[in-house]
Design a protein around this motif. Sequence first.
Motif, PDB file in Angstrom:
ATOM      1  N   ASP A   8     -13.700  -6.451 -10.183  1.00  0.00           N
ATOM      2  CA  ASP A   8     -13.121  -5.345 -10.944  1.00  0.00           C
ATOM      3  C   ASP A   8     -13.735  -5.122 -12.314  1.00  0.00           C
ATOM      4  O   ASP A   8     -13.696  -4.026 -12.836  1.00  0.00           O
ATOM      5  CB  ASP A   8     -11.615  -5.595 -11.169  1.00  0.00           C
ATOM      6  N   TYR A  39      -0.712  -5.055  -7.476  1.00  0.00           N
ATOM      7  CA  TYR A  39      -2.005  -4.951  -8.168  1.00  0.00           C
ATOM      8  C   TYR A  39      -2.816  -3.794  -7.589  1.00  0.00           C
ATOM      9  O   TYR A  39      -3.418  -3.010  -8.330  1.00  0.00           O
ATOM     10  CB  TYR A  39      -2.750  -6.276  -7.999  1.00  0.00           C
ATOM     11  N   LEU A  87     -12.192  -3.978  -4.476  1.00  0.00           N
ATOM     12  CA  LEU A  87     -11.384  -4.398  -5.612  1.00  0.00           C
ATOM     13  C   LEU A  87     -10.073  -5.026  -5.152  1.00  0.00           C
ATOM     14  O   LEU A  87      -9.612  -4.782  -4.035  1.00  0.00           O
ATOM     15  CB  LEU A  87     -11.080  -3.193  -6.517  1.00  0.00           C
ATOM     16  N   LEU A 143     -15.811   3.496 -12.303  1.00  0.00           N
ATOM     17  CA  LEU A 143     -15.038   3.992 -11.167  1.00  0.00           C
ATOM     18  C   LEU A 143     -15.443   5.420 -10.815  1.00  0.00           C
ATOM     19  O   LEU A 143     -15.403   5.824  -9.659  1.00  0.00           O
ATOM     20  CB  LEU A 143     -13.542   3.935 -11.492  1.00  0.00           C
ATOM     21  N   LEU A 194      -9.479  -1.373  -1.420  1.00  0.00           N
ATOM     22  CA  LEU A 194      -8.507  -2.066  -2.260  1.00  0.00           C
ATOM     23  C   LEU A 194      -7.832  -3.132  -1.399  1.00  0.00           C
ATOM     24  O   LEU A 194      -7.092  -2.811  -0.471  1.00  0.00           O
ATOM     25  CB  LEU A 194      -7.477  -1.092  -2.815  1.00  0.00           C
ATOM     26  N   LEU A 222      -4.299  -0.344  -9.270  1.00  0.00           N
ATOM     27  CA  LEU A 222      -5.703   0.038  -9.135  1.00  0.00           C
ATOM     28  C   LEU A 222      -5.848   1.466  -8.620  1.00  0.00           C
ATOM     29  O   LEU A 222      -6.660   2.234  -9.126  1.00  0.00           O
ATOM     30  CB  LEU A 222      -6.419  -0.916  -8.173  1.00  0.00           C
ATOM     31  N   ARG A 223      -5.057   1.796  -7.613  1.00  0.00           N
ATOM     32  CA  ARG A 223      -5.110   3.148  -7.056  1.00  0.00           C
ATOM     33  C   ARG A 223      -4.781   4.190  -8.111  1.00  0.00           C
ATOM     34  O   ARG A 223      -5.449   5.226  -8.220  1.00  0.00           O
ATOM     35  CB  ARG A 223      -4.148   3.264  -5.878  1.00  0.00           C
ATOM     36  N   ARG A 266      -5.138   3.852 -11.315  1.00  0.00           N
ATOM     37  CA  ARG A 266      -6.240   3.865 -12.288  1.00  0.00           C
ATOM     38  C   ARG A 266      -7.417   4.688 -11.771  1.00  0.00           C
ATOM     39  O   ARG A 266      -8.048   5.440 -12.515  1.00  0.00           O
ATOM     40  CB  ARG A 266      -6.669   2.423 -12.564  1.00  0.00           C
TER      41      ARG A 266
END
Length: 203
Positions: A61, A103, A10, A83, A91, A107-108, A110
């Motif tokens: 993603d 970004y 991602l 996920l 990542l 993501l981490r 999330r």
Amino acid sequence: MGGSLRVAVLGAPGVGKTAIIRQFLFGDYPERHRPTDGPHLYRPAVLLDGAVYDLSIRDGDGAGSDPSSNGPEEGPDPKGWSLQDTDAFVLVYDICSPDSFDYVKVLRQRIAETRPAGAPEAPILVVGNKRDRQRLRFGPRRALAALVRRGWRCGYLECSAKYNWHVLRLFRELLRCALVRARPAHPALRLQGALHPARCSLM
């Protein structure tokens, strides 16, 4: 067979997610960037310490659609792969783009928020791509690595998809972490390469 693992790669658009995957699987690099047309799924087998593992590598993603074919290597990302179902994460950010690092930070977070309570923690490897553009990087490597490893409690590695530098190491580290967490008593593992229907790479 050694088993199967689901890996998600991602990151922000243009950071080199697809380039990293294709270097690992096919040993090629597209000189011109073409945006990935929706999430894709690659299904290689890898030889790890004498055992063959089936990988599902998700590139992208967003939520995908049902596969249009049953090909063993590549197709649209299947619907329903969330996920929570992922065994390990890569990542990717561009070492020349602070926005792409932010970004990855989102993501981490999330990933952490969507992990079910009591579920085993999936390893996360943060990868700084485009190391061949070292002179244009936005921050020192040591500071970023310390932040990710100590503050985020994730793995950290830099690579160059263009020159195939540390790409194999990236997947070796990620799979080693994923398998050791799944089976704590498993001995040290060595990634020997990716197996393809028409090609076998042993490393």
